[in-house]
Design a protein around this motif. Structure first.
Motif, PDB file in Angstrom:
ATOM      1  N   ASN A 497       0.842  -1.192   0.000  1.00 22.86           N
ATOM      2  CA  ASN A 497       0.000   0.000   0.000  1.00 22.86           C
ATOM      3  C   ASN A 497       0.876   1.240   0.000  1.00 22.86           C
ATOM      4  N   LEU A 498       0.250   2.383  -0.028  1.00 24.07           N
ATOM      5  CA  LEU A 498       0.999   3.625  -0.183  1.00 24.07           C
ATOM      6  C   LEU A 498       1.948   3.863   0.987  1.00 24.07           C
ATOM      7  N   SER A 499       1.526   3.505   2.197  1.00 25.15           N
ATOM      8  CA  SER A 499       2.353   3.784   3.365  1.00 25.15           C
ATOM      9  C   SER A 499       3.623   2.946   3.401  1.00 25.15           C
ATOM     10  N   ASN A 500       3.589   1.711   2.869  1.00 25.90           N
ATOM     11  CA  ASN A 500       4.810   0.901   2.900  1.00 25.90           C
ATOM     12  C   ASN A 500       5.480   0.780   1.536  1.00 25.90           C
ATOM     13  N   SER A 501       5.006   1.526   0.561  1.00 27.86           N
ATOM     14  CA  SER A 501       5.602   1.447  -0.779  1.00 27.86           C
ATOM     15  C   SER A 501       7.012   2.025  -0.814  1.00 27.86           C
ATOM     16  N   ARG A 502       7.351   2.855   0.166  1.00 22.44           N
ATOM     17  CA  ARG A 502       8.691   3.447   0.184  1.00 22.44           C
ATOM     18  C   ARG A 502       9.728   2.524   0.809  1.00 22.44           C
ATOM     19  N   TYR A 503       9.288   1.426   1.434  1.00 29.86           N
ATOM     20  CA  TYR A 503      10.209   0.528   2.097  1.00 29.86           C
ATOM     21  C   TYR A 503      10.911  -0.393   1.100  1.00 29.86           C
ATOM     22  N   GLN A 504      12.176  -0.655   1.366  1.00 33.03           N
ATOM     23  CA  GLN A 504      12.920  -1.637   0.599  1.00 33.03           C
ATOM     24  C   GLN A 504      12.762  -3.014   1.242  1.00 33.03           C
ATOM     25  N   LEU A 505      13.270  -4.038   0.577  1.00 31.50           N
ATOM     26  CA  LEU A 505      13.232  -5.376   1.148  1.00 31.50           C
ATOM     27  C   LEU A 505      14.148  -5.449   2.366  1.00 31.50           C
ATOM     28  N   THR A 506      13.745  -6.249   3.336  1.00 32.16           N
ATOM     29  CA  THR A 506      14.627  -6.466   4.477  1.00 32.16           C
ATOM     30  C   THR A 506      15.834  -7.288   4.035  1.00 32.16           C
ATOM     31  N   ARG A 507      16.911  -7.243   4.824  1.00 31.61           N
ATOM     32  CA  ARG A 507      18.124  -7.983   4.506  1.00 31.61           C
ATOM     33  C   ARG A 507      18.427  -8.957   5.646  1.00 31.61           C
ATOM     34  N   SER A 508      18.764 -10.183   5.303  1.00 31.19           N
ATOM     35  CA  SER A 508      19.126 -11.167   6.324  1.00 31.19           C
ATOM     36  C   SER A 508      20.469 -11.794   5.973  1.00 31.19           C
ATOM     37  N   ARG A 509      21.219 -12.133   7.017  1.00 40.22           N
ATOM     38  CA  ARG A 509      22.533 -12.755   6.847  1.00 40.22           C
ATOM     39  C   ARG A 509      22.639 -13.917   7.836  1.00 40.22           C
ATOM     40  N   GLN A 510      23.203 -15.025   7.379  1.00 40.72           N
ATOM     41  CA  GLN A 510      23.316 -16.208   8.224  1.00 40.72           C
ATOM     42  C   GLN A 510      24.723 -16.782   8.164  1.00 40.72           C
ATOM     43  N   VAL A 511      25.208 -17.209   9.321  1.00 38.25           N
ATOM     44  CA  VAL A 511      26.425 -18.004   9.421  1.00 38.25           C
ATOM     45  C   VAL A 511      26.024 -19.328  10.053  1.00 38.25           C
ATOM     46  N   GLU A 512      26.430 -20.430   9.421  1.00 39.39           N
ATOM     47  CA  GLU A 512      26.022 -21.751   9.899  1.00 39.39           C
ATOM     48  C   GLU A 512      27.167 -22.739   9.761  1.00 39.39           C
ATOM     49  N   GLY A 513      27.271 -23.638  10.719  1.00 42.92           N
ATOM     50  CA  GLY A 513      28.223 -24.733  10.659  1.00 42.92           C
ATOM     51  C   GLY A 513      27.574 -25.992  11.177  1.00 42.92           C
TER      52      GLY A 513
END
Length: 700
Positions: A497-513
């Motif tokens: 919608n108009l209120s969240n149209s200015r937001y970019q995608l969230t970013r996630s980072r993972q480290v796993e072993g």
């Protein structure tokens, strides 16, 4: 909704060109066509964890689970059937760290590794993912017709979407074979449950094969006005056009009318056993999902080391809700007040194409592809969802849906997506495997208000990466480590919608072993994984101006997951898994300038575990198992929680002869009263009560 924008046709021209090139190339090949050789192996008495089986969800390079530097798990059709899991969510939540949070509003949904919902947990069918609209995913819902259900945990997929943060779940279809076979199933059980399925495969002409799977069920779930039904037809065709060119096609139709049950109101802040089985929805409530899909794939073996494929998919979804969805019990008047008379309709159409080349040069395997799609979505509703009524806690007339707000089209969106990806697996000798992947996604969303409000166009992009290394100190042992990244939208892309149209995608980072090991010639297998994930750019209030929302929040999770399968004796197998998740908000300010830093996100249990003991010998098989889900908060303020619960299940099966098997499934043996998820602070969706089901399965 039909759009005439020039952007609509942009992805279609290269799609048509790619298909034409493949077809022309096939015409140049030899005319004597043969189907590729298929090797069929007999089923083992116990499958274990399947570390030596290729996994199609974490990679497109035909790597086994033991080779992959990622946390993966798979459930075969036989395993799901032997455990009596008649819904995909029942089977998936027996894997490590997956929790069911499904409701009539979101369809089928899960929580994994500290993240929840259909934006963070991707659900695929044969690698195809319908774009999520308004947080809703409706299939796959039952396991009939699927060979495996595969689970990849964490933001590790660069070949199926942008790398959703929590997990990727992929239902892998049973493939057509030229060897004719027929299977059928019929079942009857508690809650007036009836179900039946049929699956058939065989030769089609000199060079082809087909498969047909059909399934239907119905029941009331031992709930007042809890009638539900579900049906589907899955069709597949494979045909060798030439020795080098194969055509695969799918045509599917699915219909669902889920239970029109939105939960049971709390009494004095807790679950009331006296209200179990009550349904507070209106008498003419309706939920209806219809999904259709068509897929065509051409595969051209250009050379022994090079394969090019082009997959074109068309999907539609029609969804309808008409319900009274909010219930509050008032002790003083001894009544349940109902509100939120909500009517919503989804009309979704998605066309997509994946063009891919694979290179297998021995020590080095590479896959590279381009995906393009267009999605048209129209949202109809009766916002602001007025209407209210009161009924007695028991013995009431449900009444009819009566809202003062008209149902009318609200908005439509037109979304164009493009993605490029590459994945490379390189063997550094006999013991080391390096796996690297990169993916870039671009989305263009055009929203048009159908009520006269302002529209907008929003462009989003993300880049996901994975770098992992697997070391085999011995033939039966793998140690691995990986770094991966991904992204999620702050809300459904199709519902911006108009209120969240200015937001970019969230970013996630993972480290796993982790470690994966097979012992005693495969009689025992175990895996363990340690991970840490951080997700940035979640929506929070602006500390400088709490009246504004910005993308400055963050949440993280870290945990350990352990799974094992041990053949205790030739006829006995013990399978177990456990997950510990330490998830919290690193930075989040909500309304009222209240900080949630340090709080646990909603729907995330700290601990979960599964145990299953099975016996199989002399034509008999039996099993019993436990499922444990720890306490979960229903809000970010951590002021209210769902209690932890443990349920016990059992099965008993008998092979009448080599073609017929009878099985008794027992669910929730202790008749545990528990909440599977919450729908609001005043109402919880209760889990199934104790029941039994008898099934008969034929195989020829």
């Amino acid at each position: 909704m039909t759009h005439s924008s020039p952007a609509c046709s942009t992805p279609i021209r290269p799609i048509a060109t790619a298909i034409a090139l493949l077809c022309v190339s096939g015409a140049w090949a030899q005319q004597t066509a043969v189907m590729p050789t298929v090797t069929v192996q007999g089923a083992l008495a116990h499958e274990g964890m399947g570390l030596q089986r290729q996994n199609a969800t974490a990679s497109r390079l035909s790597l086994t689970a033991q080779e992959l530097p990622a946390s993966v798990e798979s459930l075969s059709a036989d395993t799901m059937q032997s455990r009596g899991d008649l819904q995909v969510k029942d089977a998936v939540t027996r894997t490590t760290g997956l929790t069911d949070i499904s409701s009539p509003g979101n369809g089928v949904a899960y929580s994994a590794r500290g993240f929840s919902g259909n934006g963070a947990i991707a659900q695929l069918e044969n690698g195809q993912r319908p774009q999520v609209a308004s947080g809703t995913a409706t299939y796959p819902s039952d396991p009939w017709g699927y060979e495996y259900i595969e689970v990849l945990r964490g933001p590790s997929s660069v070949v199926y979407g942008s790398g959703t943060t929590g997990a990727t779940i992929n239902a892998v279809r049973k493939a057509p074979t030229r060897a004719a076979s027929l299977e059928a199933m019929a079942g009857i059980g508690g809650g007036r449950a009836l179900r039946g399925g049929v699956g058939a495969t065989g030769a089609l002409g000199e060079n082809g094969a087909f498969r047909l799977d059909a399934y239907a069920d119905r029941g009331d779930g031992m709930l007042d006005r809890g009638q539900a039904r579900h049906g589907k037809v899955l069709t597949s065709l494979s045909y060798a056009l030439t020795p080098e060119l194969d055509l695969d096609m799918q045509l599917d139709h699915l219909e669902q009318k889920p239970q029109r049950y939105f939960g049971t109101p709390l009494v004095n802040g807790g679950i009331a056993g006296a209200l179990r089985g009550q349904n507070y929805n209106v008498g003419d409530a309706d939920i209806d999902f219809v999904d259709d899909k068509a897929v065509a794939r051409l595969t051209w073996r250009v050379a022994p080391t090079l394969t090019i494929s082009n997959e074109l998919a068309y999907m539609t979804a029609r969804r309808n809700w008409r319900n009274a969805e909010n219930y509050v019990y008032h002790a003083a008047a001894d009544v349940v007040e109902r509100s939120d008379y909500i009517a919503i309709q989804h009309d979704q159409e998605q066309t997509g194409n994946r063009l891919e080349a694979r290179w297998d040069g021995g020590a080095n395997r590479v896959a590279a592809g381009w995906e393009a799609a267009t999605v048209n979505f129209t949202h109809t509703n009766n916002s602001p969802y007025g209407g209210a009524s009161s009924v007695a806690p028991t013995g009431f007339k449900p009444g009819l849906f009566d809202s003062p707000d008209p149902l009318r089209p609200n908005f439509s969106t037109h979304t164009v997506t493009n993605a490029l990806y590459v994945e490379d697996a390189y063997k550094l000798g006999e013991r080391l495997l390096l796996l690297a992947g990169l993916r870039h996604d671009r989305y263009k969303v055009e929203r048009v208000s159908l009520l006269g409000a302002a529209g907008f166009t929003s462009t989003l992009q993300s880049t996901a990466a994975r770098l992992g290394l697997t070391w085999k100190p011995a033939a039966d042992t793998s140690l691995y480590g990986q770094f991966s990244s991904g992204s999620d939208p702050v809300t459904s892309l199709l519902s911006l919608n108009l209120s969240n149209s200015r937001y970019q995608l969230t970013r996630s980072r993972q480290v796993e072993g982790g470690v994966k090991q097979s012992l005693a010639n495969g009689k025992a297998e175990w895996t363990a994984a340690l991970y840490r994930i951080r997700k940035d750019d979640i929506v929070t209030r602006d500390p400088a101006n709490p009246a504004l929302s910005i993308q400055g929040g963050a949440q993280s999770s870290q945990g350990v997951e352990i799974g094992a399968s041990v053949a205790l004796a030739p006829a006995w197998l013990l399978e177990a898994n456990a997950a510990y998740t330490d998830a919290s908000f690193d930075q989040l300010i909500e309304a009222g300038n209240v900080s949630r830093a340090g709080n646990r996100p909603a729907d995330v249990p700290k601990t979960s575990a599964n145990l299953w003991l099975s016996y199989r010998a002399n034509g008999w098989r039996a099993g019993t198992g436990a499922r444990y889900v720890g306490e979960r908060f229903i809000d970010n303020g951590n002021t209210q929680s769902l209690p932890a619960y443990t349920t016990l299940d059992a099965t008993l099966g008998w092979n009448v002869n080599r073609n017929v098997q009878v099985q008794l499934n027992l669910r929730n043996l202790t008749d545990k009263l528990y909440a599977s998820t919450s729908y609001s602070a005043s109402q919880y969706l209760l889990g199934d009560r104790r029941h039994a089901e008898l099934t008969v399965q034929w195989r020829y």
